[in-house]
Design an enzyme around this catalytic site. Structure first.
Site, mmCIF file in Angstrom:
data_model
loop_
_atom_site.group_PDB
_atom_site.id
_atom_site.type_symbol
_atom_site.label_atom_id
_atom_site.label_comp_id
_atom_site.label_asym_id
_atom_site.label_seq_id
_atom_site.Cartn_x
_atom_site.Cartn_y
_atom_site.Cartn_z
ATOM 1 N N GLY A 48 0.933 -1.147 0.070
ATOM 2 C CA GLY A 48 -0.164 -0.010 0.068
ATOM 3 C C GLY A 48 0.829 1.190 -0.008
ATOM 4 O O GLY A 48 0.347 2.598 0.164
ATOM 5 N N ASP A 86 -7.285 -11.065 -9.120
ATOM 6 C CA ASP A 86 -6.064 -11.311 -9.884
ATOM 7 C C ASP A 86 -6.203 -10.445 -11.075
ATOM 8 O O ASP A 86 -7.094 -10.418 -11.756
ATOM 9 C CB ASP A 86 -6.217 -12.858 -10.350
ATOM 10 N N CYS A 129 10.296 -3.203 -9.602
ATOM 11 C CA CYS A 129 11.795 -3.060 -9.052
ATOM 12 C C CYS A 129 12.740 -4.023 -9.429
ATOM 13 O O CYS A 129 13.588 -4.538 -8.726
ATOM 14 C CB CYS A 129 11.516 -2.945 -7.556
#
Length: 437
Positions: free
Chosen positions: A253, A298, A370
């Site tokens: 979050g 999903d 990332c």
């Protein structure tokens, strides 16, 4: 504390569990004064494991059986102390040997003592050998080192060095409640030095690590802990009041909160496949005093959860190898495997394909990872663009990162940031039938 660290690391080494999942429960087993050392030993051994294990292999006459995984981890802890910490050698050896009893393995006390004392005697020889072995010298598994060298032939040494460095603590200032300079002055009044991150208007990096719970206004939502590179996502979405926004793969979050800090009146849905992790999104939003619609689902199967109303903006923070954040999560070196990357790229393409129909014509989708591996980044975007004629790339004009064939890449350590990849896709408006362009 060394025995608890060894038991924790044994689960990483043997069961493929992450430190993120294991360490929250582990401190209950040690005295409060030892919790910092517990974290140091666990993260440090994971950071240097390819090197430490290579040294251990040269010191052992035969490999330890799998049943002795905690003792193997304890030996790595001992070597880490000798090679990388300022603990006096005699104390490191004595305390590590004592931990064999705490593990319930007293018959192996002599082995642990002999290996560590041999390591001290041969330290000069072993240090010279480390420099000749690529895996040991870089403390990176061979498959990952090879990928970094292929993808970044000029930059891989800097990436390796950044991965092995201790990460800074970077804060995100919640501009709904606090000004960055005002908060910086409050930190200075506490004797804490913090510097702004040039590329990111909301980021402050602490000169020394600190527990966020001890910083002003954390409980009130003034700040969050988030690397500066991750704080670039929200501005790239060009948020406007009232837009309908989907934050896919939202947990835990951090970016969800930042989206709402940038535009608190968004119609924001936070999606994640993991219900437990989605609870962390709710906790973060509650602390920040912000609200979003939370859905378990999903991204590859929107028919199971989508209400049929298209989104103006979509953030896809895609599951990836996390090879850009190894300095923060060094157990990635142990947990990730070479064949994971193709599977992750397939999943990323499936998510893009699943979410694209949910975007309004003229809308913007931000693809983020990332990772520093091209197979997960620009090649995923290239394949998607080739398969979707209604998708176009919005170039990212910025003074951070570098420009590969598609999107924009930050390498670990650049401007003090983690490694991140971003690509902005726009959906072209439909062309009416009979009208050519």
């Amino acid at each position: 504390v060394r025995a608890v660290a060894a038991e924790t690391l044994a689960q990483v080494l043997g069961e493929g569990r992450s430190l993120t999942s294991l360490l929250p429960a582990a401190p209950a087993s040690v005295a409060p004064a030892d919790r910092g050392l517990l974290q140091e030993l666990c993260y440090g051994v994971c950071r240097w494991q390819p090197q430490l294990q290579a040294v251990l292999d040269r010191l052992l006459q035969r490999p330890l059986p799998l049943s002795e995984r905690p003792v193997q981890a304890l030996l790595l802890i001992g070597l880490y102390q000798l090679w990388h910490l300022r603990i006096p050698d005699h104390a490191a050896v004595a305390e590590t040997v004592a931990a064999v009893h705490a593990l319930g393995k007293p018959r192996l006390t002599g082995l642990v003592n002999a290996v560590l004392r041999n390591a001290l005697r041969r330290q000069e020889e072993l240090t010279a050998w480390i420099k000749t072995d690529p895996e040991a010298g870089t403390a990176h598994p061979g498959w990952l080192l090879e990928r970094l060298q292929q993808d970044w032939p000029e930059d891989w040494p800097a990436i390796v060095a950044a991965n092995n460095a201790r990460p800074p603590v970077t804060l995100r200032i919640n501009r709904l409640q606090m000004d960055r300079e005002n908060y910086r002055r409050q930190l200075a009044a506490m004797g804490k030095v913090a510097e702004p991150s040039a590329p990111v208007a909301t980021a402050l990096t602490l000169a020394e690590p600190a527990d966020p719970l001890t910083l002003p206004g954390f409980a009130e939502g003034w700040i969050s802990v988030q690397d500066a590179a991750a704080q670039l996502a929200a501005p790239l979405l060009d948020l406007q009041p009232g837009l309908r926004v989907l934050d896919a793969c939202a947990a835990p979050g951090g970016k969800t909160g930042h989206l709402l800090e940038c535009a608190p009146d968004l119609d924001l849905t936070a999606l994640d496949q993991d219900a437990e992790r989605l609870g962390r999104v709710r906790d973060n939003l509650n602390r920040l005093r912000l609200n979003a619609r939370l859905i378990v689902g999903d991204a590859r199967q929107p028919a199971d959860w989508w209400d049929g109303i298209a989104y103006d903006r979509i953030l896809l923070d895609a599951p990836c190898s996390a090879t850009g954040v190894i300095r923060r999560h060094p157990d990635i070196k142990l947990l990730r495997r070479a064949d994971d990357i193709a599977a992750l790229a397939d999943r990323q393409r499936a998510m893009l394909t699943g979410l694209w129909p949910l975007l309004k014509p003229g809308g913007r989708l931000l693809y983020a990872t990332c990772s520093v591996l091209r197979q997960e980044n620009e090649r995923v975007i290239a394949a998607f663009l080739a398969a979707h004629p209604d998708a176009g790339e919005q170039p990212i004009s910025a003074d951070w990162g570098r420009t590969p064939a598609h999107g924009r890449q930050i390498l670990p350590g650049e401007a003090g940031m983690d490694g991140f990849y971003y690509a902005v896709l726009r959906k072209r408006p439909a062309v009416p039938q009979g009208v050519s362009c």
